[in-house]
Design an enzyme around this catalytic site. Sequence first.
Site, PDB file in Angstrom:
ATOM      1  N   ILE A  80      19.590 -68.881  43.196  1.00 58.43           N
ATOM      2  CA  ILE A  80      18.543 -67.533  42.598  1.00 58.43           C
ATOM      3  C   ILE A  80      17.263 -68.067  42.914  1.00 58.43           C
ATOM      4  O   ILE A  80      16.874 -68.961  43.219  1.00 58.43           O
ATOM      5  CB  ILE A  80      19.158 -67.405  40.947  1.00 58.43           C
ATOM      6  CG1 ILE A  80      19.034 -68.500  40.510  1.00 58.43           C
ATOM      7  CG2 ILE A  80      21.178 -66.636  40.900  1.00 58.43           C
ATOM      8  CD1 ILE A  80      19.346 -68.257  38.617  1.00 58.43           C
ATOM      9  N   ASP A  81      16.826 -67.377  43.042  1.00 55.59           N
ATOM     10  CA  ASP A  81      15.451 -66.994  42.968  1.00 55.59           C
ATOM     11  C   ASP A  81      14.217 -67.220  42.041  1.00 55.59           C
ATOM     12  O   ASP A  81      15.175 -67.360  41.236  1.00 55.59           O
ATOM     13  CB  ASP A  81      14.792 -65.777  43.051  1.00 55.59           C
ATOM     14  CG  ASP A  81      15.306 -64.786  44.500  1.00 55.59           C
ATOM     15  OD1 ASP A  81      15.662 -65.681  45.479  1.00 55.59           O
ATOM     16  OD2 ASP A  81      15.650 -63.087  44.651  1.00 55.59           O
ATOM     17  N   LYS A  82      13.139 -68.374  42.445  1.00 50.35           N
ATOM     18  CA  LYS A  82      12.545 -69.288  41.750  1.00 50.35           C
ATOM     19  C   LYS A  82      12.104 -68.526  40.400  1.00 50.35           C
ATOM     20  O   LYS A  82      12.346 -69.178  39.302  1.00 50.35           O
ATOM     21  CB  LYS A  82      11.274 -69.690  42.644  1.00 50.35           C
ATOM     22  CG  LYS A  82      10.285 -70.022  41.845  1.00 50.35           C
ATOM     23  CD  LYS A  82       8.901 -70.232  42.245  1.00 50.35           C
ATOM     24  CE  LYS A  82       7.725 -70.679  40.979  1.00 50.35           C
ATOM     25  NZ  LYS A  82       6.191 -70.404  41.958  1.00 50.35           N
TER      26      LYS A  82
END
Length: 351
Positions: free
Chosen positions: A161-163
Amino acid sequence: MLLMLDELEPFNFGRFPSTDLYEHYRFEAGPGQSPLRVDKFLMNFIENATRNKIQLAAKENHIFVNEVPVKANYKVKAFDKVSVKLSYPPFENTVEGEDIPLDIVFEDDSVIVLNKPPGLVVHPGHGNYSGTLVNALKFHFDKLPSMDQNRLDRPGLVHRIDKDTSGLLVIAKTENAMDGLAKQFFDHSIERRYMALVWGNIEEESGTITGNLARDLKDRMQMSVFDDPEIGKHAVTHYKVVERFRYVTLVQCKLETGRTHQIRAHFKHIGHPLFNDARYGGDKILKGTTFTKYKQFIENCFKVLPRQALHAQTLGFLHPQTGERLQFEQPLPEDLQEVLMKWRNYTQFAD
């Protein structure tokens, strides 16, 4: 269209002399690509690269088109596959373990389920060679399998998942677990539900967003929806409204596919970017009033939630060893809960 390694490395020559070459970049020219010098082509896509460095790479036979080395004046055409191979491995392949705390929701001999906090990068890449989840995994676990033995920077990772997205991730601890989980992701049988706060009042109570996703033609850091079925990857997002706050809407999203930035790009495509999503234009007032108090209210919300309002809340899968159905749910993090409370108060008391 471009096929690129997930993260790009800054150009750096003269290090680690070797007769071997390691691929750092790969792009594919789109169907509408008019003839363009390869050095100019690469300048459009490689962050922090100068034309002099690209020309030096070509002079040293480090730039390839369709696996053949070319000089800087080679004209890239439609569907050409352009790669840059350097004499040292990508930095992420030498990543070190770091003592970073992990919020472990579940663990046994086969899998780990983690709750990732916002701000934590999942794996190393350009500008993030330390302080990532992978650094933590390398420190806390002796050895984890990799999807690709040539990419040692992603131990145990079958998805990410994104930062600045918070929430649940599953990590494989064995080769069998890696294979079993990877097949479930490939078959789209993994259950993943996200909570997202988006700009605007979505008219329908539920719906489905369908559209192929590929890197944006002008901004490679964004994904865009393309109508051409030959461009990008098929992506489907189902959603339903959870709560309305006049100018923003809380939605639950169910992923049928799992593409890069899928929820973020899909909701921008239908005119409802995620709240405070700087990458997709949600970090400014898109709906509401012109009153100064409203502007101050939004600025206060952005300070409380300095990221896109997206949380991976639910994760369900079959245990790769036992076949048992496992289901996990992670409450909304404090920053998102506080912003939702602000919106509830605003909706209740605003004129």
